[in-house]
Design an enzyme around this catalytic site. Structure first.
Site, PDB file in Angstrom:
ATOM      1  N   SER A   9     -17.179   2.724  30.624  1.00 18.37           N
ATOM      2  CA  SER A   9     -15.772   2.685  30.222  1.00 18.37           C
ATOM      3  C   SER A   9     -15.072   1.407  30.700  1.00 18.37           C
ATOM      4  O   SER A   9     -13.901   1.198  30.390  1.00 18.37           O
ATOM      5  CB  SER A   9     -15.028   3.916  30.749  1.00 18.37           C
ATOM      6  N   CYS A  10     -15.795   0.549  31.404  1.00 17.53           N
ATOM      7  CA  CYS A  10     -15.238  -0.701  31.913  1.00 17.53           C
ATOM      8  C   CYS A  10     -15.677  -1.868  31.021  1.00 17.53           C
ATOM      9  O   CYS A  10     -16.869  -2.065  30.783  1.00 17.53           O
ATOM     10  CB  CYS A  10     -15.719  -0.928  33.347  1.00 17.53           C
ATOM     11  N   SER A  11     -14.715  -2.650  30.539  1.00 16.73           N
ATOM     12  CA  SER A  11     -15.045  -3.758  29.634  1.00 16.73           C
ATOM     13  C   SER A  11     -15.912  -4.818  30.318  1.00 16.73           C
ATOM     14  O   SER A  11     -16.813  -5.377  29.692  1.00 16.73           O
ATOM     15  CB  SER A  11     -13.779  -4.389  29.080  1.00 16.73           C
ATOM     16  N   ARG A  14     -19.419  -3.428  30.465  1.00 13.59           N
ATOM     17  CA  ARG A  14     -20.045  -3.482  29.140  1.00 13.59           C
ATOM     18  C   ARG A  14     -20.453  -4.912  28.798  1.00 13.59           C
ATOM     19  O   ARG A  14     -21.509  -5.137  28.206  1.00 13.59           O
ATOM     20  CB  ARG A  14     -19.107  -2.922  28.065  1.00 13.59           C
TER      21      ARG A  14
END
Length: 114
Positions: A9-11, A14
């Site tokens: 859920s962390c850009s 990712r």
């Protein structure tokens, strides 16, 4: 083997995941929110990063601001806080060949992979 401590859920996490994938590297994904590292594992990560436990804390996280911002704790106590609240562990962390980097900014991981 390359290991990434990842939160999908962390850009930034990712982006690190995609970087490893795009380079066709073999890597192991450790979703640390689902499978919290052991105390020994977290201590090893901190040693590889060459930082103090407090430096691995996500200080912009609301939980940190609400509960821990004004606290002065020992290194062991900060480690315990992270183990009890893994959302407070900075991410992503990539480990390769006995070295580690936090992917903020992503260039830290690019340099680690060289």
């Amino acid at each position: 083997m390359i290991k990434i401590y990842h939160n999908n859920s962390c850009s930034k996490s990712r982006a690190a995941f995609e970087l490893l994938k795009d380079k066709n590297l073999e890597f192991e994904i450790h979703e640390y929110l689902k499978n919290v590292p052991s105390k020994e594992e977290l201590k090893e990560i901190i040693v590889l990063l060459k930082i103090k436990p407090f430096d691995l804390m996500r200080k912009n996280e609301s939980l940190f601001k609400e509960k821990y911002n004004q606290m002065i704790l020992t290194d062991e106590e900060w480690i315990d806080v992270m183990l009890e609240n893994p959302i407070l562990i900075e991410r992503p962390i990539v480990i390769k060949d006995g070295q580690a980097a936090i992917g903020r900014p992503i260039e830290n991981i690019i340099n680690l992979l060289k």
